[in-house]
Design an enzyme around this catalytic site. Structure first.
Site, PDB file in Angstrom:
ATOM      1  N   ASN A 195      21.880 -11.284   7.679  1.00 20.38           N
ATOM      2  CA  ASN A 195      23.120 -10.562   7.915  1.00 20.38           C
ATOM      3  C   ASN A 195      24.190 -11.572   8.329  1.00 20.38           C
ATOM      4  O   ASN A 195      23.910 -12.764   8.489  1.00 20.38           O
ATOM      5  CB  ASN A 195      22.942  -9.448   8.952  1.00 20.38           C
ATOM      6  CG  ASN A 195      22.484  -9.973  10.310  1.00 20.38           C
ATOM      7  OD1 ASN A 195      22.901 -11.051  10.756  1.00 20.38           O
ATOM      8  ND2 ASN A 195      21.621  -9.221  10.981  1.00 20.38           N
ATOM      9  N   LEU A 196      25.414 -11.119   8.497  1.00 20.55           N
ATOM     10  CA  LEU A 196      26.514 -12.048   8.746  1.00 20.55           C
ATOM     11  C   LEU A 196      26.307 -12.841  10.033  1.00 20.55           C
ATOM     12  O   LEU A 196      26.580 -14.048  10.075  1.00 20.55           O
ATOM     13  CB  LEU A 196      27.842 -11.289   8.796  1.00 20.55           C
ATOM     14  CG  LEU A 196      29.101 -12.146   8.965  1.00 20.55           C
ATOM     15  CD1 LEU A 196      29.239 -13.137   7.809  1.00 20.55           C
ATOM     16  CD2 LEU A 196      30.341 -11.259   9.060  1.00 20.55           C
ATOM     17  N   SER A 197      25.816 -12.179  11.078  1.00 17.31           N
ATOM     18  CA  SER A 197      25.586 -12.876  12.349  1.00 17.31           C
ATOM     19  C   SER A 197      24.532 -13.962  12.192  1.00 17.31           C
ATOM     20  O   SER A 197      24.692 -15.076  12.707  1.00 17.31           O
ATOM     21  CB  SER A 197      25.161 -11.882  13.433  1.00 17.31           C
ATOM     22  OG  SER A 197      26.187 -10.957  13.693  1.00 17.31           O
ATOM     23  N   GLU A 198      23.447 -13.637  11.490  1.00 17.71           N
ATOM     24  CA  GLU A 198      22.386 -14.623  11.260  1.00 17.71           C
ATOM     25  C   GLU A 198      22.893 -15.786  10.412  1.00 17.71           C
ATOM     26  O   GLU A 198      22.556 -16.948  10.666  1.00 17.71           O
ATOM     27  CB  GLU A 198      21.195 -13.946  10.583  1.00 17.71           C
ATOM     28  CG  GLU A 198      20.474 -12.941  11.469  1.00 17.71           C
ATOM     29  CD  GLU A 198      19.498 -12.058  10.702  1.00 17.71           C
ATOM     30  OE1 GLU A 198      18.558 -11.546  11.331  1.00 17.71           O
ATOM     31  OE2 GLU A 198      19.694 -11.874   9.482  1.00 17.71           O
ATOM     32  N   ASP A 264      15.761  -3.723   6.341  1.00 20.35           N
ATOM     33  CA  ASP A 264      14.467  -3.472   5.697  1.00 20.35           C
ATOM     34  C   ASP A 264      14.660  -2.733   4.377  1.00 20.35           C
ATOM     35  O   ASP A 264      13.975  -3.004   3.385  1.00 20.35           O
ATOM     36  CB  ASP A 264      13.568  -2.639   6.621  1.00 20.35           C
ATOM     37  CG  ASP A 264      13.161  -3.399   7.874  1.00 20.35           C
ATOM     38  OD1 ASP A 264      13.233  -4.637   7.863  1.00 20.35           O
ATOM     39  OD2 ASP A 264      12.768  -2.747   8.856  1.00 20.35           O
TER      40      ASP A 264
END
EC number: 2.7.1.167
Length: 477
Positions: A195-198, A264
């Site tokens: 995701n964007l944060s990761e 998921d």
């Protein structure tokens, strides 16, 4: 034009990763304990749901695909509960039992829609021999079309490199939902789905679309990835591949109630679609549609084929989305009966960028419905040269149809859409750029019918040609 669902019934996917059981205890609270200043919950409802890698497998099975799940569990009630629940939804479990460890379990106590406490039962599986996992992967490689590695940093994936190597040697794509900032351990994977944060935790904060693309392409090169898909919540998702233009897909979520488990769902639909023989771009389209469905549900959820079909076809079936000329004429006739103002524009829209999105949003504000007519591949080649289009017609139309501002998308084979416009006769014909109204194809027909013709400005600094040149320059470095 109809978009057919993948042949999920022919798809086989193995999920390997951190398996866990989510337990929920619900009940009212009406007093404080005399033993300590804490509420007393009178439990009246108990729920058990597969979590982690098990939820990914459930998402795959819910589509009708053949889902196999491999992970580490203890020999306990939680492992038996997982096996029973997963068998009921057609997930084939092949767990490696570790007698010295408990099955990872997360127990949540809730009352009046509030979570009061969470109790985690787990010990790291880091020291457990991964060989039994490798053996299970090897046995399945001849009958699966994709391998998913679901990493929650609980110890099942300490030998990721071996797993990637086994699958790649067999020609099976490896999809990984990463955990943490050490992407080196995922080197050689087919697709990562942070995701964007990761993504930004590894690549750094991105202040613009160009910066996100540039840093994403660097990650692909640094870690020898085939592709990178960054999921961006309300901003949709962006697919990056070497020597290809970025593919950005706007979110299709109408209402967002809960993002639990959305990742998921995304990787599950991606894997099942690839295993069914579809392209990665098509897999992203279906995954994006599925994510739009699942975030509209409360709690960890899956998406059924019917729900996915409604998500990708629903707009066309109810008068929206990608259409044939005949379907468009019927939709326009219905709109006129409702007294709606129909706006029409056209273009190649080869690599959708911020300028396109802004232009289409402004065009949509001028009426009640917006038609976007798109040059066919042959028409684009005649107009732009032999190297274009970068993205084929179907993909260009799918992305346009996903935009909130666009109601109907239709293609045309000629060099200009004059014939198409003459057959539709919109109330307002719009074109972007430096044209004079009388120079716009179809303007005479629209004026003759009492309609309007208008020119809108494009956003400065946005150009498909410049994007292509930048990609070519970067690839030559």
């Amino acid at each position: 034009m109809k978009v057919n669902l993948p042949a999920f019934e022919r798809a086989g996917v193995m999920v390997v990763g951190d398996v866990m059981l989510d337990r929920y205890w619900y009940g009212p609270t009406c007093r404080i304990s005399p033993e300590a200043p804490v509420p007393v919950v009178k439990v009246n409802t108990v729920e058990e749901r597969p979590g982690g890698a098990a939820n990914v497998a459930m998402n795959i099975a819910s589509l009708g695909a053949n889902a196999r799940l491999v992970g580490l569990t203890g020999i306990d009630d939680a492992a038996r509960a997982l096996s029973k629940t997963l068998a009921e939804v057609n997930v084939k479990c092949d767990f490696v039992s570790v007698p010295t460890h408990p099955t990872i379990t997360k127990l949540r106590v809730l009352s009046r829609n509030q979570q009061l406490i969470r109790l985690d039962f787990e010990e790291g599986f880091e020291g457990v021999d991964p060989q039994p996992l490798h053996e299970r992967i090897n046995q399945a490689l001849g009958s699966i079309g994709a391998l998913v590695l679901s990493d929650y940093a609980k110890g099942a994936l300490t030998s990721v490199q071996t797993m990637i190597s086994l699958a790649r040697q067999a020609g099976v794509p490896v999809l990984i939902d990463p955990k943490g900032t050490d992407f080196e351990r995922y080197r050689g994977a087919t697709l990562l789905t942070p995701n964007l944060s990761e993504f930004e935790a590894v690549a750094g904060k991105c202040k613009s679309e160009d910066e996100l693309v540039e840093r994403g392409m660097k990650l692909i090169a640094d870690y020898d990835l085939s592709a990178l898909l960054v999921t961006r919540s309300e901003q949709g998702m962006t697919l990056l591949q070497p020597n290809k233009a970025p593919l950005h897909m706007p979110t299709q979520a109408q209402e967002v109630y809960d993002v639990t488990g959305a990742g998921d769902t995304v990787i599950g639909v991606l894997a099942a679609t690839l295993a069914a023989g579809n392209t990665l771009e098509e897999a992203c389209y279906f995954a994006n549609a599925a994510a739009g469905v699942v975030v509209g549900k409360l709690g960890t959820s899956t998406v059924s084929p019917i729900e996915l079909e409604n998500a990708v076809r629903g707009r066309a079936d109810t008068g929206f989305g990608v259409m044939t000329e005949e379907e468009l004429r019927q939709a326009v006739a219905s709109a006129r009966k409702r007294g709606e103002k129909v706006v029409m524009t056209n273009g190649v829209f080869d690599i959708l960028h911020a300028g396109h999105v802004s232009y289409l949003a402004n065009a949509r504000k001028l009426g009640d419905r917006l038609i976007v007519a798109v040059n066919s591949d042959a028409s684009t080649k005649r107009l732009k040269g032999e190297s274009r289009p970068v993205n084929p017609l179907e993909q260009r139309m799918i992305v346009l149809g996903a935009l909130e501002s666009v109601d109907w998308v239709v293609s045309f084979e000629e060099d200009t859409p004059q014939r198409l416009i003459a057959g539709i006769l919109p109330d307002l014909l719009v074109k972007g750029g430096d044209y004079k109204p009388e120079e716009i194809a179809g303007s005479e027909e629209v004026w003759a019918n009492g309609g309007e013709v208008m020119v809108l400005n494009f956003e400065d600094g946005c150009s498909t040609t410049n994007i292509i040149k930048k990609i070519q320059t970067e690839s030559e470095k």
